[in-house]
Write a protein that holds these residues in place. Structure first.
Motif, PDB file in Angstrom:
ATOM      1  N   ASP A 485      18.276   0.350  -4.683  1.00  0.00           N
ATOM      2  CA  ASP A 485      17.834  -1.047  -4.540  1.00  0.00           C
ATOM      3  C   ASP A 485      17.801  -1.448  -3.073  1.00  0.00           C
ATOM      4  OD1 ASP A 485      19.535  -2.149  -7.581  1.00  0.00           O
ATOM      5  OD2 ASP A 485      17.546  -1.278  -7.272  1.00  0.00           O
ATOM      6  N   GLU A 486      18.791  -0.981  -2.331  1.00  0.00           N
ATOM      7  CA  GLU A 486      18.840  -1.310  -0.904  1.00  0.00           C
ATOM      8  C   GLU A 486      17.634  -0.732  -0.165  1.00  0.00           C
ATOM      9  OE1 GLU A 486      21.762  -0.641   2.987  1.00  0.00           O
ATOM     10  OE2 GLU A 486      22.421  -0.065   0.956  1.00  0.00           O
ATOM     11  N   GLN A 487      17.273   0.518  -0.519  1.00  0.00           N
ATOM     12  CA  GLN A 487      16.102   1.121   0.105  1.00  0.00           C
ATOM     13  C   GLN A 487      14.818   0.399  -0.297  1.00  0.00           C
ATOM     14  OE1 GLN A 487      16.931   5.059  -1.396  1.00  0.00           O
ATOM     15  NE2 GLN A 487      17.384   5.853   0.657  1.00  0.00           N
ATOM     16  N   TRP A 488      14.761  -0.101  -1.561  1.00  0.00           N
ATOM     17  CA  TRP A 488      13.585  -0.872  -1.998  1.00  0.00           C
ATOM     18  C   TRP A 488      13.435  -2.148  -1.188  1.00  0.00           C
ATOM     19  CZ3 TRP A 488       9.216  -0.042  -4.051  1.00  0.00           C
ATOM     20  CH2 TRP A 488       9.031   1.011  -4.978  1.00  0.00           C
ATOM     21  N   GLU A 489      14.573  -2.781  -0.880  1.00  0.00           N
ATOM     22  CA  GLU A 489      14.510  -4.009  -0.079  1.00  0.00           C
ATOM     23  C   GLU A 489      13.976  -3.700   1.318  1.00  0.00           C
ATOM     24  OE1 GLU A 489      14.873  -7.194  -0.858  1.00  0.00           O
ATOM     25  OE2 GLU A 489      14.980  -6.479  -2.932  1.00  0.00           O
ATOM     26  N   TYR A 490      14.459  -2.571   1.897  1.00  0.00           N
ATOM     27  CA  TYR A 490      13.971  -2.168   3.219  1.00  0.00           C
ATOM     28  C   TYR A 490      12.483  -1.847   3.160  1.00  0.00           C
ATOM     29  CZ  TYR A 490      13.514   0.550   7.489  1.00  0.00           C
ATOM     30  OH  TYR A 490      13.123   1.024   8.698  1.00  0.00           O
ATOM     31  N   PHE A 491      12.067  -1.143   2.088  1.00  0.00           N
ATOM     32  CA  PHE A 491      10.655  -0.835   1.884  1.00  0.00           C
ATOM     33  C   PHE A 491       9.839  -2.129   1.764  1.00  0.00           C
ATOM     34  CE2 PHE A 491       7.291  -0.621  -1.302  1.00  0.00           C
ATOM     35  CZ  PHE A 491       6.438   0.309  -0.733  1.00  0.00           C
ATOM     36  N   GLU A 496       5.778  -5.886   3.675  1.00  0.00           N
ATOM     37  CA  GLU A 496       5.325  -7.257   3.919  1.00  0.00           C
ATOM     38  C   GLU A 496       4.818  -7.423   5.349  1.00  0.00           C
ATOM     39  OE1 GLU A 496       5.048 -10.396   2.267  1.00  0.00           O
ATOM     40  OE2 GLU A 496       4.877  -8.998   0.619  1.00  0.00           O
ATOM     41  N   GLN A 497       5.434  -6.671   6.301  1.00  0.00           N
ATOM     42  CA  GLN A 497       4.967  -6.759   7.682  1.00  0.00           C
ATOM     43  C   GLN A 497       3.574  -6.180   7.836  1.00  0.00           C
ATOM     44  OE1 GLN A 497       7.768  -5.837  10.922  1.00  0.00           O
ATOM     45  NE2 GLN A 497       9.337  -5.577   9.352  1.00  0.00           N
ATOM     46  N   ILE A 498       3.288  -5.095   7.115  1.00  0.00           N
ATOM     47  CA  ILE A 498       1.977  -4.448   7.243  1.00  0.00           C
ATOM     48  C   ILE A 498       0.934  -5.160   6.381  1.00  0.00           C
ATOM     49  CG2 ILE A 498       0.730  -2.260   7.055  1.00  0.00           C
ATOM     50  CD1 ILE A 498       3.025  -2.341   9.088  1.00  0.00           C
ATOM     51  N   HIS A 499       1.271  -5.428   5.130  1.00  0.00           N
ATOM     52  CA  HIS A 499       0.347  -6.076   4.194  1.00  0.00           C
ATOM     53  C   HIS A 499       0.864  -7.497   3.903  1.00  0.00           C
ATOM     54  CE1 HIS A 499      -1.469  -2.138   3.639  1.00  0.00           C
ATOM     55  NE2 HIS A 499      -0.268  -1.640   3.373  1.00  0.00           N
ATOM     56  N   THR A 500       0.763  -8.323   4.924  1.00  0.00           N
ATOM     57  CA  THR A 500       1.343  -9.662   4.869  1.00  0.00           C
ATOM     58  C   THR A 500       0.740 -10.469   3.709  1.00  0.00           C
ATOM     59  OG1 THR A 500       1.575  -9.598   7.251  1.00  0.00           O
ATOM     60  CG2 THR A 500       1.770 -11.755   6.179  1.00  0.00           C
ATOM     61  N   GLY A 501       1.629 -11.026   2.883  1.00  0.00           N
ATOM     62  CA  GLY A 501       1.205 -11.893   1.787  1.00  0.00           C
ATOM     63  C   GLY A 501       0.690 -11.176   0.566  1.00  0.00           C
ATOM     64  N   TYR A 502       0.685  -9.839   0.595  1.00  0.00           N
ATOM     65  CA  TYR A 502       0.124  -9.094  -0.546  1.00  0.00           C
ATOM     66  C   TYR A 502       0.907  -9.373  -1.823  1.00  0.00           C
ATOM     67  CZ  TYR A 502      -1.245  -5.129  -3.496  1.00  0.00           C
ATOM     68  OH  TYR A 502      -1.678  -4.354  -4.524  1.00  0.00           O
ATOM     69  N   GLU A 517       6.056  -3.276 -12.636  1.00  0.00           N
ATOM     70  CA  GLU A 517       4.614  -3.315 -12.414  1.00  0.00           C
ATOM     71  C   GLU A 517       4.288  -3.757 -10.987  1.00  0.00           C
ATOM     72  OE1 GLU A 517       3.570  -5.943 -15.561  1.00  0.00           O
ATOM     73  OE2 GLU A 517       3.453  -4.378 -17.099  1.00  0.00           O
ATOM     74  N   VAL A 518       5.111  -4.649 -10.437  1.00  0.00           N
ATOM     75  CA  VAL A 518       4.931  -5.078  -9.049  1.00  0.00           C
ATOM     76  C   VAL A 518       5.137  -3.889  -8.113  1.00  0.00           C
ATOM     77  CG1 VAL A 518       5.871  -6.499  -7.189  1.00  0.00           C
ATOM     78  CG2 VAL A 518       5.528  -7.483  -9.467  1.00  0.00           C
ATOM     79  N   ARG A 519       6.190  -3.097  -8.388  1.00  0.00           N
ATOM     80  CA  ARG A 519       6.449  -1.918  -7.551  1.00  0.00           C
ATOM     81  C   ARG A 519       5.300  -0.910  -7.673  1.00  0.00           C
ATOM     82  NH1 ARG A 519      12.967  -0.580  -8.197  1.00  0.00           N
ATOM     83  NH2 ARG A 519      13.700  -2.545  -7.298  1.00  0.00           N
ATOM     84  N   PHE A 520       4.769  -0.776  -8.898  1.00  0.00           N
ATOM     85  CA  PHE A 520       3.637   0.138  -9.082  1.00  0.00           C
ATOM     86  C   PHE A 520       2.465  -0.299  -8.209  1.00  0.00           C
ATOM     87  CE2 PHE A 520       0.879   2.995 -11.373  1.00  0.00           C
ATOM     88  CZ  PHE A 520      -0.373   2.376 -11.288  1.00  0.00           C
ATOM     89  N   MET A 521       2.170  -1.605  -8.194  1.00  0.00           N
ATOM     90  CA  MET A 521       1.034  -2.119  -7.420  1.00  0.00           C
ATOM     91  C   MET A 521       1.266  -1.929  -5.920  1.00  0.00           C
ATOM     92  SD  MET A 521      -1.287  -3.194  -9.536  1.00  0.00           S
ATOM     93  CE  MET A 521      -2.318  -4.405  -8.723  1.00  0.00           C
ATOM     94  N   ALA A 522       2.527  -2.063  -5.476  1.00  0.00           N
ATOM     95  CA  ALA A 522       2.837  -1.858  -4.053  1.00  0.00           C
ATOM     96  C   ALA A 522       2.640  -0.397  -3.664  1.00  0.00           C
ATOM     97  CB  ALA A 522       4.266  -2.306  -3.766  1.00  0.00           C
ATOM     98  N   LEU A 523       3.146   0.513  -4.517  1.00  0.00           N
ATOM     99  CA  LEU A 523       2.983   1.941  -4.221  1.00  0.00           C
ATOM    100  C   LEU A 523       1.523   2.356  -4.324  1.00  0.00           C
ATOM    101  CD1 LEU A 523       6.091   3.385  -6.113  1.00  0.00           C
ATOM    102  CD2 LEU A 523       5.842   2.974  -3.659  1.00  0.00           C
ATOM    103  N   ALA A 524       0.779   1.741  -5.232  1.00  0.00           N
ATOM    104  CA  ALA A 524      -0.650   2.039  -5.360  1.00  0.00           C
ATOM    105  C   ALA A 524      -1.401   1.608  -4.100  1.00  0.00           C
ATOM    106  CB  ALA A 524      -1.224   1.346  -6.587  1.00  0.00           C
TER     107      ALA A 524
END
Length: 570
Positions: A485-491, A496-502, A517-524
């Motif tokens: 979970d901690e690594q997910w927060e860092y990710f 958010e810095q690269i894809h601001t507001g995504y 599903e949100v994580r799937f969309m981020a990794l996609a």
């Protein structure tokens, strides 16, 4: 009568000792810096570097008295610089006093017009900032101040010119500014050197070669390492031959030519151990251990690993530990000890983050900008002062008009500097934002690259040892790639810095998405494969497909529609 004779004998001894003291400095007193360079180097070696502090102070006092007697003011300044050097050797922790003494000497040498003492004092000040206080920003300020002065003085008047340029090049290399490292080192190669400085060109060529190697230009790197082999003297032949062989071994390693790399790296290790350069030996041994691992020679890899670890302990330099820990992780994974594999992979990551934090090249950038701004302001003030003086001399009868002009000029300059300062602040903010974005992009790329590399490691080990996906060993290996979970927060923060507001737009457009599903969309969004997504989320590939199916269903997408199109439009 005996008493008189004794007094005469003592006086005679004193006169003889005084003459002998002056005689030993005949080749130093009232000579140019170039003429007394060799003799002064020998004097420094005998009086400062030999470890006998009492004799050193005594010799320096004698030399200073001789210089004063012969009215050699340059030599007086020289003895003051050497005294600071000796004080630093005798009292290494008194950094503040050494720095204050050097600033005083710099001011004194400027007033005396002694350029070579001025440059050498600033170079020594940069050395103290770099090695004693780790204030790299101040060190770069001194280096950037020295460089314009070096351009205005010839190597005949200043024999250490090439050496100082190589030091600036090495400093830039240390902070991974390879372009400037190459430029300063090439400038050093254009400077002729005397016999005592012949190794300086080898040092410059080594820095250029290493810089090319860091930027992936291996053929260019090899050309400079081979030049070193052609440019070695009798006394330093073995040392520089070993250094060049080690560098050529590294480029062979990077090309995957392991049979060619092994003898070169081993030769470098042997020579490095002879001269007690344990840091260099550790780096070559680390590469050797990785080569042996890649060749399946696990026992030889372990032997090289242990030897490298011992060299690192001797040198006190921790930089080689990052790559060595990676090799440890590979070897222990091959032996089935996955607990130690995790420990060493985490340690390698920790070492990398530690060095990135400690040696931030932004310090160098800030120093460069500050030095350039100060130089520009000084030039502007100097030009304005000269203009005012000349105007006053030519227009003495127009005092009132001149005064009005000066007032107008004052307001103009005030407005100019205010406008310029505002623009500078805006530019700094833009640069900072760009740098933060670049850093976040690199970190996110490394994050995704790490996922791919760990997944590839699992696949390679599974293929090598004939394991299938249901076996416990593979399951243990796959746990390495699952993010906490901690690594997910860092990710998430990097994403958010690269894809601001995504992610915010995603929740607005698709409010019913679950966390998975949100994580799937981020990794996609990062174009990860389903297998990489499964490894990262700690689920099966089938589960990833199920998540994709649910999202398509929520979006009412037809079968022929591509989910990637939806991801790219959010």
């Amino acid at each position: 009568m005996k008493r008189i004779f004794r007094r005469c004998f003592i006086a005679l001894c004193f006169i003889i000792s005084a003459f002998s003291a002056e005689a030993q400095f005949d080749n130093i007193v009232n000579k140019t810096p170039a003429e007394r360079y060799t003799a002064l180097r020998k004097f420094i070696d005998l009086s400062i570097s030999n470890g006998n502090r009492a004799d050193g102070y005594k010799s320096l006092e004698t030399l200073k008295q001789v210089a004063i007697k012969h009215n050699d003011q340059d030599l007086v300044l020289e003895t003051e610089l050497m005294l600071i050097m000796l004080n630093r050797e005798a009292h290494k922790d008194d950094h503040k006093q050494h720095i204050m003494d050097l600033h005083a000497l710099i001011t004194k040498s400027q007033k005396a017009g002694n350029k070579q003492i001025h440059i050498r004092a600033r170079r020594f000040l940069a050395h103290l900032y770099w090695y004693d206080t780790q204030n790299y920003e101040r060190a770069f300020e001194e280096y950037l101040t020295i460089h314009p002065m070096l351009k205005k003085i010839s190597e005949k008047d200043f024999p250490e010119k090439a050496y100082f340029l190589t030091q600036i090049g090495e400093a830039y290399y240390f902070f991974a500014d390879y372009r400037n490292a190459i430029n300063f080192s090439r400038e050093a190669l254009t400077v002729e050197v005397i016999k005592e400085q012949r190794g300086v060109h080898n040092l410059a060529m080594n820095t250029i070669g290493l810089s090319y190697m860091k930027t992936g230009l291996l053929d260019s790197a090899d050309s400079y390492f081979k030049k070193i082999l052609q440019h070695v003297g009798i006394d330093d032949y073995n040392v520089w031959k070993g250094i060049a062989q080690g560098a050529l071994g590294q480029t062979a390693y990077l090309r995957g030519k392991y049979d060619q790399a092994i003898p070169l790296l081993q030769a470098n290790v042997n020579q490095a151990l002879i001269i007690s350069d344990y840091d260099q030996a550790a780096r070559s041994l680390t590469l050797l251990s990785d080569i042996y691992f890649r060749q399946g020679k696990i026992s030889e890899a372990e032997k090289a690993m242990l030897q490298a670890r011992g060299c690192i302990a001797h040198s006190g330099m921790k930089k080689p530990l990052e790559q060595l820990f990676q090799v440890y992780g590979k070897v222990y994974a091959a032996k089935g000890n996955f607990a130690l594999t995790n420990v060493y992979l985490d340690s390698a990551t920790h070492m990398r983050n530690l060095f990135e934090k400690d040696f931030n090249s932004m310090q160098m950038l800030r120093a460069s900008e500050k030095a350039q701004l100060q130089a520009h302001r000084a030039d502007m003030e100097h030009i304005a002062a000269e203009k005012q003086i000349k105007t006053l001399e030519r227009n003495i009868l127009l005092t009132l008009v001149l005064l009005l002009l000066m007032v107008a000029l004052y307001f103009y300059k005030t407005y100019y500097y205010k406008t310029r300062e505002k623009q500078r602040i805006v530019n700094d903010q833009l640069k900072k934002a760009e740098q933060e974005l670049t850093f976040a992009t690199i970190q996110l790329e490394e994050f995704t690259k790490s996922i791919s590399e760990k997944n590839l490691l699992v696949e390679k080990l599974s293929a090598r040892y004939g394991m299938n996906e249901s076996e416990e060993t593979v399951l243990e290996l796959q746990k390495i790639t699952i993010l906490t979970d901690e690594q997910w927060e860092y990710f998430r923060s990097l994403f958010e810095q690269i894809h601001t507001g995504y992610l915010s737009r995603l929740k607005t457009k698709l409010p019913g998405l679950t966390p998975a599903e949100v994580r799937f969309m981020a990794l996609a969004k990062l174009n990860l494969t389903y297998k990489e997504m499964a490894s990262t989320l700690g689920i099966s590939v089938q589960s990833v497909r199920v998540i994709r199916h649910r999202i398509r269903k929520k979006l009412n997408l037809p079968e022929e529609a591509d989910l990637k199109d939806v991801v790219s439009t959010i």
